[in-house]
Design an enzyme around this catalytic site. Structure first.
Site, PDB file in Angstrom:
ATOM      1  N   GLU B 115       0.834  -1.215   0.000  1.00  0.00           N
ATOM      2  CA  GLU B 115       0.000   0.000   0.000  1.00  0.00           C
ATOM      3  C   GLU B 115       0.863   1.257   0.000  1.00  0.00           C
ATOM      4  O   GLU B 115       0.521   2.250  -0.643  1.00  0.00           O
ATOM      5  CB  GLU B 115      -0.973  -0.036   1.186  1.00  0.00           C
ATOM      6  CG  GLU B 115      -2.091  -1.055   0.932  1.00  0.00           C
ATOM      7  CD  GLU B 115      -2.976  -1.320   2.138  1.00  0.00           C
ATOM      8  OE1 GLU B 115      -2.419  -1.559   3.224  1.00  0.00           O
ATOM      9  OE2 GLU B 115      -4.205  -1.291   1.986  1.00  0.00           O
ATOM     10  N   GLU B 135      -3.774 -10.235   3.246  1.00  0.00           N
ATOM     11  CA  GLU B 135      -4.772 -10.000   4.295  1.00  0.00           C
ATOM     12  C   GLU B 135      -5.887 -11.035   4.290  1.00  0.00           C
ATOM     13  O   GLU B 135      -6.321 -11.509   5.348  1.00  0.00           O
ATOM     14  CB  GLU B 135      -5.377  -8.583   4.152  1.00  0.00           C
ATOM     15  CG  GLU B 135      -4.447  -7.451   4.577  1.00  0.00           C
ATOM     16  CD  GLU B 135      -3.546  -6.964   3.450  1.00  0.00           C
ATOM     17  OE1 GLU B 135      -3.383  -7.701   2.451  1.00  0.00           O
ATOM     18  OE2 GLU B 135      -2.992  -5.857   3.577  1.00  0.00           O
TER      19      GLU B 135
END
Lengths: 224, 252
Positions: B115, B135
């Site tokens: 990210e 995730e």
């Protein structure tokens, strides 16, 4: 009624409009050119039955871009920028002229031979298709003159080449070859110099029947 | 304010700021806000940075958040949301900087690390780099803008596959999917990033750099007509200044 232009040559072949920048050898875009382009856009807006537009440059080159001296002469202090003759409205109008081509629902094709720099590159970026000659040289060199592309060049280049390559090309202002432009996604096809304009005209005729902007790849594949 | 200073290392070379993620065992981030935006701004200003390079210390870029740290924070949902929002503001701040930002990615670039990389303008990675949003494998999802920035860069379908699948991608796959812009042999990335940063900014006045990045941001955030008007305004301002400069130097 057809207006005659000094810096532009316009040929109508049924619905096909062939627009040539007519200031050889370099086809530099001075303020007269931008004014005439704007008048031409007004004229085209009123016209029915246009099916496609091909843009090219007379002679060896597409265009070397805006005439910087002519343009800087026009620059006025930003705070004094109120009158309709100021640089701001001049460029706004140019923006509008370029945008006109992009927003059309008929194919607009730039056939690029030789040099295509600065504002000329911007004009080409507002077309739906870009075909260029093997020896074409393109670029947005504005930042090397302490300026930025003034007519949508940055955003349009980045839309095609991606943020990383686009940022590099605009900030560094370097020129790039036809092969590089094809690899970056900036041009759609490379052709031998002699074939660029005839191919663009032929392509325009062929795809203008039931043209859908969204199907660009399809048209390109069919022409391969 | 929490103390993020322990997670980064800063240096500057020829007006290029280098922010190195530097935390134990693969640069895991114990706090999403690995540096406060104000602190980053001070560092950039202090060194007059015209470009920013973000990289990881050692073999990896960043493994993202450590799960046990995350679950500790999750015990207090309000606190977790606050930390995540701070992290997001930091990534927004980086993405919206007025100078080019280049990520140099070696080794692992997972989750929060990816990210961070996606918030940069240009991504250069080594042949051995690995990318993933793991995730989902832990019944979580990306929480620092990954689900928003990834489909902004690659296709919607590939984004779905990458995020929901949670599989690792190697450098070549990441390049094919356009998650990264360039793949280079190990160790060559930093050299290339500095060269590229220098090439793009060395001879450019700060104002030109700032206006180009602003024009790009406007294009993303404003209606087209407004963005174009802004671009014209910035252009005219620069044209006026350049005209004055040339007049003063008798070039015009």
């Amino acid at each position: 009624m057809k207006t005659s232009f000094k810096t532009l040559s316009v040929t109508y072949d049924d619905g096909l409009v062939h627009l040539e920048i007519n200031q050889p050898p370099s086809n530099r875009m001075n303020s007269l050119f931008f004014n005439e382009l704007s008048s031409l856009v007004d004229e085209l807006c009123k016209k029915d039955g246009i099916s496609a537009i091909v843009i090219s440059g007379k002679g060896r080159h597409f265009s070397s871009g805006a005439d910087l001296d002519d343009l800087l002469q026009k620059a006025v202090h930003p705070e004094k920028e109120l009158s309709s003759s100021g640089t701001f409205s001049f460029f706004e109008r140019n923006h509008f002229s370029f945008l006109y081509f992009e927003e059309l629902n008929i194919p607009v094709i730039s056939a690029i031979r030789g040099v295509c720099l600065g504002s000329a590159m911007e004009l080409a970026l507002f077309s739906h298709f870009r075909f260029c000659s093997e020896d074409a040289v393109m670029g947005l060199p504005e930042s090397t003159f302490n300026l930025i592309p003034g007519i949508g060049g940055t955003s349009h280049l980045i839309k095609l080449a991606g943020l990383a390559k686009g940022l590099e090309l605009v900030l560094h202002g370097e020129m790039f070859s036809a092969a590089d432009a094809l690899q970056y996604g900036i041009v759609d096809k490379i052709l031998p110099r002699k074939e660029v304009v005839p191919f663009a005209l032929e392509f325009a005729k062929k795809i203008s029947v039931n043209y859908y902007k969204e199907k660009k790849t399809l048209y390109l594949n069919s022409a391969a | 304010m929490s103390e993020p200073a322990g997670m980064i290392h800063w240096e500057a070379q020829d007006s290029i700021g280098i922010l190195t993620l530097d935390a134990p065992r693969g640069n895991f981030l114990s706090d999403p806000e690995f540096i406060a935006p104000e602190q980053l701004k001070d560092l950039l200003d202090q060194d007059g940075a015209k470009a920013l390079v973000i990289c990881g210390a050692g073999k990896h870029f960043s493994g993202g958040a450590r799960l046990d740290d995350l679950f500790k924070l999750a015990a207090n949902p309000v606190h977790l949301a606050e930390r995540m929002n701070k992290g997001k503001s930091l990534l927004d701040f980086i993405e919206n900087l007025d100078i080019p930002v280049i990520a140099v990615i070696n080794g692992i670039c997972f989750g929060g690390g990816l990210e961070i990389a996606l918030a940069c303008h240009i991504r250069i990675c080594s042949e051995k780099a690995l990318f993933a949003f793991p995730e989902c494998n832990h019944s979580l999802m990306p929480g620092m803008g990954g689900t928003i920035r990834l489909p902004g860069k690659i296709s919607w379908a590939s984004s779905l596959e990458t995020i929901l699948g949670g599989d690792m991608l190697n450098a070549q796959e990441a390049l094919n999917m356009k998650i990264v812009d360039e793949v280079l042999p190990q160790e060559a990335g930093m050299e290339k990033a500095l060269l590229l940063a220098k090439k793009m900014t060395k001879d450019r006045p700060r104002k030109v750099i700032r206006y180009i990045l602003q024009a790009l941001r406007n294009y993303k955030s404003m209606p087209l007509a407004e963005a174009m008007k802004e671009e014209t305004r910035m252009f005219c301002e620069l044209a006026y200044e350049e005209m004055e400069r040339r007049k003063n130097e008798n070039l015009l």
